[in-house]
Design a protein around this motif. Structure first.
Motif, PDB file in Angstrom:
ATOM      1  N   SER A  93       0.837  -1.200   0.000  1.00 51.04           N
ATOM      2  CA  SER A  93       0.000   0.000   0.000  1.00 51.04           C
ATOM      3  C   SER A  93       0.867   1.244   0.000  1.00 51.04           C
ATOM      4  N   SER A  94       0.233   2.412   0.039  1.00 45.39           N
ATOM      5  CA  SER A  94       0.965   3.671   0.090  1.00 45.39           C
ATOM      6  C   SER A  94       1.213   4.132   1.517  1.00 45.39           C
ATOM      7  N   ARG A  95       0.737   3.358   2.479  1.00 42.81           N
ATOM      8  CA  ARG A  95       0.943   3.685   3.877  1.00 42.81           C
ATOM      9  C   ARG A  95       2.409   3.432   4.264  1.00 42.81           C
ATOM     10  N   ASP A 124      -9.333  -2.084   6.440  1.00 44.18           N
ATOM     11  CA  ASP A 124     -10.292  -2.360   5.375  1.00 44.18           C
ATOM     12  C   ASP A 124     -11.405  -3.300   5.822  1.00 44.18           C
ATOM     13  N   SER A 177      -5.322   8.695  -0.465  1.00 43.14           N
ATOM     14  CA  SER A 177      -5.340   7.304  -0.919  1.00 43.14           C
ATOM     15  C   SER A 177      -5.599   6.303   0.196  1.00 43.14           C
ATOM     16  N   GLU A 178      -5.244   6.636   1.421  1.00 47.98           N
ATOM     17  CA  GLU A 178      -5.376   5.706   2.546  1.00 47.98           C
ATOM     18  C   GLU A 178      -5.907   6.439   3.776  1.00 47.98           C
ATOM     19  N   ASP A 213      -3.064  -4.137  10.350  1.00 45.74           N
ATOM     20  CA  ASP A 213      -3.547  -4.003   8.968  1.00 45.74           C
ATOM     21  C   ASP A 213      -5.014  -4.409   8.813  1.00 45.74           C
ATOM     22  N   SER A 267      -0.430   7.734   6.750  1.00 45.65           N
ATOM     23  CA  SER A 267      -1.415   7.164   5.845  1.00 45.65           C
ATOM     24  C   SER A 267      -2.003   8.297   4.998  1.00 45.65           C
ATOM     25  N   HIS A 307      -1.779   4.260  -5.329  1.00 48.02           N
ATOM     26  CA  HIS A 307      -2.029   2.830  -5.320  1.00 48.02           C
ATOM     27  C   HIS A 307      -2.861   2.499  -4.105  1.00 48.02           C
ATOM     28  N   GLY A 308      -4.059   2.029  -4.339  1.00 50.13           N
ATOM     29  CA  GLY A 308      -4.930   1.664  -3.234  1.00 50.13           C
ATOM     30  C   GLY A 308      -4.365   0.505  -2.456  1.00 50.13           C
ATOM     31  N   HIS A 309      -4.862   0.302  -1.250  1.00 49.21           N
ATOM     32  CA  HIS A 309      -4.392  -0.775  -0.404  1.00 49.21           C
ATOM     33  C   HIS A 309      -4.731  -2.117  -1.012  1.00 49.21           C
TER      34      HIS A 309
END
Length: 357
Positions: free
Chosen positions: A37-39, A217, A58-59, A214, A54, A352-354
């Motif tokens: 992910s982008s995190r 979601d 995106s996050e 994590d 985050s 970029h999504g998770h």
């Protein structure tokens, strides 16, 4: 066109200001390895804390915060939240240390003991109402995920145009397969419940010894999902004997369940998840330049083939046999080599999504 004003704070400056507000000005930060992910995470050395970065666009960090609080309320170990700035996408959270299941298993820690603890944590989670504030893991969400297979993996077998022409028919096959399980609203589904996101926490008793990561979601859906993702992990092999023993360990603790229906949910969700993960791993390599995930493709394909051996999934299996010849076989070496040659991030600056897998 002019450049952005120099006065706008950089992400680094935002992190520093956040830490100063939390009382940790000038703290030494150690960047931790990034995931899919982008995190990003940074360890504040010597103080037992992590800075979670985050990006809001995106996050968004809000879901992580809400689910963490819900898990705390159930006596489960999500990282404690010391300070949160949802608008900035920054949080100061508890550092669980280094003992991920992945690391412990590689070092020879007893496999059965770790997995039983994780299963017990799921039993505790599933014994409570899932909460009404989260979205449902419904047919639309399940369909969007299994579409990753036809969009990213199937084109490697038959070409992009041919795969696109089959997309609607493929999605209908999957919709028929999970029409029933998509109605479940019985548990909080963390969706990334696997060895990379589980930790052993020393000094804690019972299920609190299982650290959870994590989970931002999370959705409300079928209880079978997280157990299946733990026992059918794209990252590592598990013996059939242990898998069956752990399934039994779960079911024995939940006598109120309709066990045959639960196992049917498990099988159908396994097919859905493995289709999704095959597509994700190809996308991570071909689009994002993250080639390490290709090493897990053969294992994931094997799990997908096994899931589709279930009699209830015969229509989907027969559809794949008819339209995707060779789908049961590992990708050719030349195909994998081409994926590894893809330039990193074809679209610079794209978000970029998770990724759940």
């Amino acid at each position: 066109m002019t450049d952005a004003p120099a006065s706008l704070p950089t992400r680094e400056h935002q992190r520093a200001a956040f830490l100063a507000r939390a009382g940790y000005a000038g703290a030494s930060l150690l960047a931790l390895p990034a995931d899919a992910s982008s995190r990003r995470y940074f360890r504040l050395e010597g103080v037992g804390l992590l800075l979670m970065d985050s990006p809001p666009h995106s996050e968004p960090i809000g879901p992580f915060v809400r689910v963490a609080r819900q898990l705390h309320g159930l006596g489960l170990s999500a990282p404690a939240l010391l300070q949160v700035d949802e608008e900035a996408g920054l949080a100061l959270i508890e550092d669980f240390g280094h003992d991920t299941y992945t690391r412990l298993l590689a070092a020879g820690y007893p496999e059965r003991e770790l997995y039983r603890l994780a299963v017990d944590a799921l039993v505790a989670l599933h014994g409570s109402a899932p909460g009404a504030e989260l979205e449902a893991y419904d047919a639309r969400q399940l369909s969007d995920e299994c579409a990753l297979f036809i969009d990213w993996y199937a084109p490697l077998l038959i070409g992009k145009e041919a795969a696109q022409a089959l997309r609607e028919s493929y999605l209908q096959q999957f919709a028929d397969a999970f029409a029933d399980v998509a109605q479940r609203r019985e548990a909080l589904v963390l969706r990334d419940f696997h060895v990379d996101n589980l930790m052993l926490l020393q000094g804690r008793e019972g299920v609190a010894a299982c650290g959870l990561l994590d989970f931002q979601d999370a959705l409300v859906g079928a209880a079978a999902y997280d157990l299946m993702s733990l026992l059918e992990d794209a990252r590592r092999d598990m013996s059939e004997g242990l898998r069956v023993a752990l399934l039994s360990h779960y079911l024995v603790q939940r006598p109120e369940l309709d066990a045959p229906r639960f196992l049917e949910d498990y099988r159908r969700l396994a097919a859905q998840r493995h289709a999704k993960v095959l597509g994700i791993f190809v996308r991570l390599a071909g689009r994002d330049g993250k080639h390490g995930y290709l090493a897990h493709l053969p294992r994931t394909l094997g799990l997908f083939v096994r899931a589709l051996n279930a009699e209830a999934l015969a229509p989907l299996r027969e559809w794949l046999d008819r339209h995707l010849p060779g789908w049961r076989e590992p990708l050719p070496a030349a195909t994998l080599a081409a994926l590894r040659e893809t330039p990193y991030r074809l679209v610079q600056g794209s978000s970029h999504g998770h990724v759940q897998h």
